[in-house]
Design an enzyme around this catalytic site. Structure first.
Site, PDB file in Angstrom:
ATOM      1  N   ARG A 174     -35.187   8.029 -61.218  1.00  0.00           N
ATOM      2  CA  ARG A 174     -33.878   7.889 -61.877  1.00  0.00           C
ATOM      3  C   ARG A 174     -33.977   7.619 -63.382  1.00  0.00           C
ATOM      4  NH1 ARG A 174     -33.497   9.922 -57.785  1.00  0.00           N
ATOM      5  NH2 ARG A 174     -32.201   9.382 -55.987  1.00  0.00           N
ATOM      6  N   SER A 225     -23.928   5.299 -56.846  1.00  0.00           N
ATOM      7  CA  SER A 225     -24.825   4.192 -56.515  1.00  0.00           C
ATOM      8  C   SER A 225     -24.896   3.191 -57.673  1.00  0.00           C
ATOM      9  CB  SER A 225     -26.225   4.721 -56.213  1.00  0.00           C
ATOM     10  OG  SER A 225     -26.214   5.557 -55.077  1.00  0.00           O
ATOM     11  N   GLU A 295     -28.487   0.994 -61.401  1.00  0.00           N
ATOM     12  CA  GLU A 295     -28.654   2.414 -61.666  1.00  0.00           C
ATOM     13  C   GLU A 295     -27.502   2.929 -62.512  1.00  0.00           C
ATOM     14  OE1 GLU A 295     -28.372   6.442 -58.985  1.00  0.00           O
ATOM     15  OE2 GLU A 295     -29.864   4.961 -58.377  1.00  0.00           O
TER      16      GLU A 295
END
Length: 302
Positions: A174, A225, A295
């Site tokens: 990520r 998320s 995130e």
């Protein structure tokens, strides 16, 4: 700012909005105003916009379709550049796909799959734009952008343009080099896919879409998320096991469907979300000794 605004208007670079609420431009429907929101009409417009912003020494931020993003209630100082319809070009040449940074990921996965090209079905339910997906190495279902990207066309803060290879982007879970070490705007991306059977690809893509529909609360405004998975554990599972599903602060609520989603259940503020994020972090650390990292990108005035 008036002098810069006049120069931007004279250059006809795209759409300009003053004190525009960013709640209109984020999937969680939260965010104070941008001093100036600019939606450039093409790559040349973006380059010229950055040149003018730098000329007047105004701080600037880039957003795409507003997913994976939490904007402060106080808004964002300076200029916000939004990648939209001016960067939604698409070229498919054999198994090579070149696409603009403003192109929607969901739409791209559909178009590619209908062409019988395999490798992008994992992204069929990911909201947001190509530029944002490259920036954060978006992924799902065991794959991510780094598996298929060959290079990206990036505009850096100093106005320079450069094609960066996959290796130069330094992808990891990520993240990419664009987040901290070399901040920049992804104008275009090139993907290399493989030929496959259209029916099988479409079936996989539909399964992925169904899974997201059945397990993730996209019927509510949300940002996707909230936490990175503290592998080998999963953020959503830890949050659920801690009994936090449905827990709310103000209008921000941990989703009843998925523990790693915070939804705007009604008139939520960014501060509500931030307070809920901190509560989750504290709870998971106390119960399991696990440090949770966000995130979702948190930006704007403090």
């Amino acid at each position: 700012m008036n002098e810069m605004l006049h120069e931007l208007q004279e250059s006809e670079l795209g759409k300009l909005l003053i004190n525009e609420p960013l709640s209109n431009h984020t999937t969680i429907k939260i965010g104070g105003p941008a001093d100036l929101l600019i939606i450039p009409k093409d790559i040349a417009g973006i380059k010229k916009t950055v040149e003018l912003i730098n000329k007047y020494k105004m701080p600037w931020t880039v957003i795409g379709r507003g997913s994976n993003l939490l904007v402060s209630d106080k808004g964002i100082e300076g200029a916000v550049i939004k990648l939209g319809s001016g960067l939604d070009h698409l070229l498919i040449s054999g198994t090579t796909v070149t696409v603009g940074g403003g192109y929607p990921i969901v739409k791209l996965s559909m178009v590619i799959s209908k062409e019988g090209l395999d490798g992008f079905a994992f992204a069929s339910g990911i909201p947001g734009s190509v530029g944002g997906a490259v920036y954060m190495n978006a992924g799902a279902h065991g794959s991510d952008i780094s598996k298929i990207l060959t290079k990206a066309h990036v505009l850096f803060e100093d106005g320079s343009l450069e094609w960066l290879s996959k290796d130069e982007l330094e992808f990891s879970y990520r993240t990419s080099i664009l987040q901290k070490k070399r901040p920049g705007i992804v104008l275009e991306a090139e993907f290399e896919l493989v030929e496959g059977k259209k029916e099988e690809i479409m079936l996989t893509m539909q399964k992925n879409k169904d899974y997201r529909r059945d397990t993730q609360p996209w019927n509510y405004p949300c940002a996707g998320s909230i936490f990175r998975n503290p592998l080998p554990q999963y953020a959503g599972q830890l949050i659920e096991e801690a009994g936090l599903k449905g827990y709310s602060i103000g209008g921000a609520q941990v989703s009843e469907m998925h523990g790693n989603f915070i939804v705007n259940a009604g008139e939520a503020t960014a501060q509500n979300v931030l307070d809920l994020i901190q509560f989750i972090k504290d709870t998971i650390l106390e119960k399991y000794g696990v440090v949770m990292e966000t995130e979702v990108e948190i930006i704007g005035r403090k």
